[in-house]
Every structure is written in C-alpha cells, then in structure tokens.
Design a protein around this motif. Structure first.
Motif, PDB file in Angstrom:
ATOM      1  N   VAL A   2      -4.614  77.562   8.455  1.00 35.68           N
ATOM      2  CA  VAL A   2      -3.245  77.907   8.819  1.00 35.68           C
ATOM      3  C   VAL A   2      -2.426  76.623   8.877  1.00 35.68           C
ATOM      4  O   VAL A   2      -2.842  75.648   9.497  1.00 35.68           O
ATOM      5  CB  VAL A   2      -3.192  78.623  10.180  1.00 35.68           C
ATOM      6  CG1 VAL A   2      -1.744  78.849  10.606  1.00 35.68           C
ATOM      7  CG2 VAL A   2      -3.934  79.953  10.121  1.00 35.68           C
ATOM      8  N   SER A  25       1.910  79.487   7.726  1.00 37.62           N
ATOM      9  CA  SER A  25       1.537  79.925   6.392  1.00 37.62           C
ATOM     10  C   SER A  25       0.043  79.768   6.227  1.00 37.62           C
ATOM     11  O   SER A  25      -0.634  79.139   7.041  1.00 37.62           O
ATOM     12  CB  SER A  25       2.277  79.099   5.328  1.00 37.62           C
ATOM     13  OG  SER A  25       1.943  77.727   5.432  1.00 37.62           O
ATOM     14  N   THR A  28      -3.912  84.957   7.563  1.00 34.01           N
ATOM     15  CA  THR A  28      -3.159  85.963   8.302  1.00 34.01           C
ATOM     16  C   THR A  28      -2.674  85.416   9.635  1.00 34.01           C
ATOM     17  O   THR A  28      -3.444  84.859  10.406  1.00 34.01           O
ATOM     18  CB  THR A  28      -4.013  87.209   8.551  1.00 34.01           C
ATOM     19  OG1 THR A  28      -4.503  87.675   7.301  1.00 34.01           O
ATOM     20  CG2 THR A  28      -3.189  88.299   9.202  1.00 34.01           C
ATOM     21  N   PHE A  29      -1.433  85.598   9.921  1.00 36.68           N
ATOM     22  CA  PHE A  29      -0.792  85.057  11.113  1.00 36.68           C
ATOM     23  C   PHE A  29      -1.038  85.917  12.340  1.00 36.68           C
ATOM     24  O   PHE A  29      -1.271  85.425  13.422  1.00 36.68           O
ATOM     25  CB  PHE A  29       0.715  84.959  10.822  1.00 36.68           C
ATOM     26  CG  PHE A  29       1.559  84.543  11.983  1.00 36.68           C
ATOM     27  CD1 PHE A  29       2.380  85.450  12.613  1.00 36.68           C
ATOM     28  CD2 PHE A  29       1.548  83.243  12.443  1.00 36.68           C
ATOM     29  CE1 PHE A  29       3.186  85.074  13.673  1.00 36.68           C
ATOM     30  CE2 PHE A  29       2.344  82.853  13.510  1.00 36.68           C
ATOM     31  CZ  PHE A  29       3.171  83.777  14.116  1.00 36.68           C
ATOM     32  N   SER A  30      -1.021  87.226  12.166  1.00 32.31           N
ATOM     33  CA  SER A  30      -0.948  88.106  13.322  1.00 32.31           C
ATOM     34  C   SER A  30      -2.070  87.995  14.345  1.00 32.31           C
ATOM     35  O   SER A  30      -1.796  88.057  15.529  1.00 32.31           O
ATOM     36  CB  SER A  30      -0.822  89.560  12.855  1.00 32.31           C
ATOM     37  OG  SER A  30       0.388  89.760  12.197  1.00 32.31           O
ATOM     38  N   ASN A  74       6.032  88.532  13.873  1.00 30.49           N
ATOM     39  CA  ASN A  74       4.875  88.513  12.994  1.00 30.49           C
ATOM     40  C   ASN A  74       5.246  88.824  11.543  1.00 30.49           C
ATOM     41  O   ASN A  74       4.568  88.380  10.619  1.00 30.49           O
ATOM     42  CB  ASN A  74       3.809  89.482  13.486  1.00 30.49           C
ATOM     43  CG  ASN A  74       3.149  89.001  14.766  1.00 30.49           C
ATOM     44  OD1 ASN A  74       3.251  87.818  15.116  1.00 30.49           O
ATOM     45  ND2 ASN A  74       2.512  89.897  15.484  1.00 30.49           N
ATOM     46  N   ASN A  77       6.106  85.581  10.286  1.00 28.62           N
ATOM     47  CA  ASN A  77       5.096  84.541  10.560  1.00 28.62           C
ATOM     48  C   ASN A  77       5.706  83.364  11.312  1.00 28.62           C
ATOM     49  O   ASN A  77       5.427  82.197  11.001  1.00 28.62           O
ATOM     50  CB  ASN A  77       4.446  84.047   9.262  1.00 28.62           C
ATOM     51  CG  ASN A  77       3.570  85.094   8.619  1.00 28.62           C
ATOM     52  OD1 ASN A  77       3.240  86.096   9.249  1.00 28.62           O
ATOM     53  ND2 ASN A  77       3.211  84.871   7.386  1.00 28.62           N
ATOM     54  N   THR A  78       6.507  83.669  12.302  1.00 29.49           N
ATOM     55  CA  THR A  78       7.238  82.625  13.016  1.00 29.49           C
ATOM     56  C   THR A  78       7.173  82.856  14.518  1.00 29.49           C
ATOM     57  O   THR A  78       7.249  83.995  14.980  1.00 29.49           O
ATOM     58  CB  THR A  78       8.705  82.583  12.556  1.00 29.49           C
ATOM     59  OG1 THR A  78       8.752  82.367  11.143  1.00 29.49           O
ATOM     60  CG2 THR A  78       9.461  81.461  13.256  1.00 29.49           C
TER      61      THR A  78
END
Length: 123
Positions: A2, A25, A28-30, A74, A77-78
């Motif tokens: 990440v 980035s 997966t961010f969540s 989400n 992605n911030t």
C-alpha cells in the motif's frame, strides 16, 4: 503493498484550521485500519488518531480530542484529518499510516507509512 501520500500541511496561526488528506493506492484499501501519527522536533513519533475500516470506531489521543476529526472515504481510498483550534504544540510532521490489524484501542501498529507532511502552528 500500500502506498500512502499525504497532503494539506502548511503554516497556520494558532487557533486556525488545516485539513490533511491521505490518498492510498496499491492493494485493497477498505480492510485496513487507518490513522495519523505525528513527530515533533526532538521527540518520538506519537499516535494521534485511528479509524476502523468501517469508520464506526475511532480513537483519539487525549491532546487532540474535541479539536481533530478523522474521517475516511473508502470509495476514494482517502482518509482525512480535520484539525481545528490548532496550537503551537501541534507543530509536527504528520504521518498517515495503515494497519492490517483491527482497531481495538487508542493505538496502532502500522504496516505502511506515508512520507509525512509538515504542520507548523505559529503563536
């Protein structure tokens, strides 16, 4: 992997406000717990705030409670950090962090770090 990129730091007078952003980035961010740390000159890096992946659980360090607000989007992605009523003692480099471990208290063990953004509060 990440990648985290912070923005929004700067110089502000005491009592003013700033909003930091951290764009993620890569993987997966969540599922990640997200948070902010800060490091003032000559001091160790300290935990500021963390938010669970759902946004339902948030922990703040005592010194920023009632002044700072963390949030996350989400879909973008911030993660954000709204900082109000800033004090000179808030001056530090602020680091965004991501952790795989679920949030369970006012602490975090980051797996990933951003490069940091400088926040300077003048008196």
């Amino acid at each position: 992997q990440v990648q985290l990129v912070e923005s929004g730091g700067g110089l502000v007078q005491a009592g003013g406000s700033l909003k930091l952003s951290c764009a993620a980035s890569g993987r997966t961010f969540s599922p990640y717990t997200m948070g902010w740390f800060r490091q003032a000159p000559g001091k160790e890096r300290e935990f500021v705030v963390a938010i669970s992946w759902s946004g339902d659980t948030i922990y703040y360090t005592d010194s920023v409670k009632g002044r700072f607000t963390i949030s996350r989007d989400n879909a973008k992605n911030t993660v954000y950090l709204q900082m109000n009523s800033l004090k000179p003692e808030d001056t530090a480099v602020y680091y965004c962090a991501a952790a795989r471990r679920l949030l369970s208290g006012p602490k975090m063990e980051p797996n990933y770090w951003g490069q940091g953004t400088q926040v300077t509060v003048s008196s």
